[in-house]
Design a protein around this motif. Structure first.
Motif, PDB file in Angstrom:
ATOM      1  N   MET A  25      -6.233   9.873  -0.168  1.00  0.00           N
ATOM      2  CA  MET A  25      -4.785   9.823  -0.097  1.00  0.00           C
ATOM      3  C   MET A  25      -4.307  11.248   0.157  1.00  0.00           C
ATOM      4  SD  MET A  25      -2.005   8.573  -2.978  1.00  0.00           S
ATOM      5  CE  MET A  25      -2.655   6.902  -3.039  1.00  0.00           C
ATOM      6  N   THR A  26      -3.647  11.490   1.274  1.00  0.00           N
ATOM      7  CA  THR A  26      -3.198  12.834   1.624  1.00  0.00           C
ATOM      8  C   THR A  26      -2.069  13.282   0.692  1.00  0.00           C
ATOM      9  OG1 THR A  26      -1.508  12.104   3.177  1.00  0.00           O
ATOM     10  CG2 THR A  26      -3.774  12.343   4.032  1.00  0.00           C
ATOM     11  N   ARG A  32       4.670   9.907  -1.537  1.00  0.00           N
ATOM     12  CA  ARG A  32       5.280   8.576  -1.421  1.00  0.00           C
ATOM     13  C   ARG A  32       4.772   7.648  -2.518  1.00  0.00           C
ATOM     14  NH1 ARG A  32       4.296   9.954   4.028  1.00  0.00           N
ATOM     15  NH2 ARG A  32       2.406   8.679   4.126  1.00  0.00           N
ATOM     16  N   HIS A  33       3.464   7.756  -2.822  1.00  0.00           N
ATOM     17  CA  HIS A  33       2.877   6.911  -3.875  1.00  0.00           C
ATOM     18  C   HIS A  33       3.523   7.216  -5.226  1.00  0.00           C
ATOM     19  CE1 HIS A  33      -0.161   4.712  -6.141  1.00  0.00           C
ATOM     20  NE2 HIS A  33      -0.379   5.803  -6.861  1.00  0.00           N
ATOM     21  N   MET A  38       6.963   5.802  -9.754  1.00  0.00           N
ATOM     22  CA  MET A  38       8.061   6.172 -10.653  1.00  0.00           C
ATOM     23  C   MET A  38       9.148   5.086 -10.657  1.00  0.00           C
ATOM     24  SD  MET A  38       7.554   9.216 -12.111  1.00  0.00           S
ATOM     25  CE  MET A  38       9.120  10.029 -12.383  1.00  0.00           C
ATOM     26  N   LYS A  39       9.409   4.533  -9.473  1.00  0.00           N
ATOM     27  CA  LYS A  39      10.437   3.482  -9.381  1.00  0.00           C
ATOM     28  C   LYS A  39       9.947   2.200 -10.035  1.00  0.00           C
ATOM     29  CE  LYS A  39      14.257   1.534  -8.016  1.00  0.00           C
ATOM     30  NZ  LYS A  39      15.548   1.887  -8.673  1.00  0.00           N
ATOM     31  N   PRO A  48      10.708  11.728  -1.890  1.00  0.00           N
ATOM     32  CA  PRO A  48       9.593  12.629  -1.586  1.00  0.00           C
ATOM     33  C   PRO A  48      10.002  13.787  -0.688  1.00  0.00           C
ATOM     34  CG  PRO A  48       8.916  10.347  -1.341  1.00  0.00           C
ATOM     35  CD  PRO A  48      10.401  10.340  -1.525  1.00  0.00           C
ATOM     36  N   ALA A  49      11.060  13.637   0.071  1.00  0.00           N
ATOM     37  CA  ALA A  49      11.511  14.711   0.956  1.00  0.00           C
ATOM     38  C   ALA A  49      12.009  15.928   0.175  1.00  0.00           C
ATOM     39  CB  ALA A  49      12.620  14.193   1.881  1.00  0.00           C
TER      40      ALA A  49
END
Length: 257
Positions: A25-26, A32-33, A38-39, A48-49
């Protein structure tokens, strides 16, 4: 102190009878993960931005056996019952077994097949040093040159029963090899059994662990880089996997300079 790496890698690109699956996973995917987790679990919104470069952390997920790469076999790997009592798992072994003076025995001349007690005795005489109790004995068979290829699993030499007992009689409790197994190749053992009908030729090094408690370190590498037959220490602490018959190790030689 010089540190010599004696470990072969866990490499998903190399050939294995039980293939290694390595998923990466990069850092961007990790961001994003994390936001999704968290949500889902805490009802927290996070973009994530907002992270530098939109990245968090990478994550590696591997599917493999505990016998992939350089690893330590525990007594429970050899069978469910021991003549000495319940065979211990890898997380139960005494750590002081795995940081000890090392002795390397060069048996590269054997090629493919069985290393007998006479060959071990000859090498001990040649180096002029008899392994002491709890020394870690390493067998340099030359098999590590085939790491990552199918030949690594067929072209090597392993101990017979008397050779294993010879080392255990000296008080050795950890025996290592640069081969895939401390026993001879499967094909060699099965052929010998079919020819003789003698079941003592089947996995004698491993099955010795049903009678006497000891550990094996398999799939070592670079034993030719050691500065001599003895006069160094080996550290090969196994990963603490609860209830497992083996654990990976980053085996190294420690050479005082």
């Amino acid at each position: 102190m010089r540190v010599i790496d004696l470990s072969s890698p866990v490499d998903a690109s190399g050939w294995e009878p039980d293939p290694v699956v390595h998923r990466i996973m990069t850092p961007a995917e990790g961001a994003r993960h994390m936001a999704e987790e968290m949500k889902a679990h805490f009802d927290v919104d996070f973009d994530p931005a907002d992270l530098p470069g939109g990245e968090l952390l990478s994550l590696d997920t591997l599917t493999l056996t505990s016998h992939t790469g350089t690893h330590v076999d525990a007594p429970s790997h050899y069978g469910s019952v021991g003549a000495y009592g319940r065979p211990r798992d890898i997380d139960e072994m005494p750590l002081d077994w795995f940081l000890r003076p090392g002795v390397v025995l060069d048996v590269t001349d054997v090629g493919v097949g069985v290393i007998g007690a006479e060959r071990i005795e000859k090498e001990i005489e040649r180096i002029g040093y008899t392994p002491a109790p709890l020394d870690i004995v390493l067998l340099h068979t030359g098999a590590s040159r085939h790491v990552g290829t199918p030949r690594y699993f067929t072209d090597f030499a392993g101990l017979d029963g008397p050779a294993t007992d010879l080392l255990l009689d000296l008080g050795v409790r950890v025996i290592g090899t640069d081969a895939w197994s401390l026993d001879a190749p499967f094909g060699h053992m099965i052929a010998a059994y079919k020819e003789t009908g003698d079941d003592s030729v089947l996995w004698p090094a491993h099955f010795a662990g049903r009678r006497r408690e000891y550990c094996q370190v398999e799939r070592l590498d670079r034993l030719a880089d050691l500065p001599g037959s003895h006069g160094f220490r080996v550290a090969c602490f196994p990963v603490k996997i609860k209830g497992a018959g083996a654990g990976w190790t980053r085996a190294v030689a420690l050479v005082d300079e």
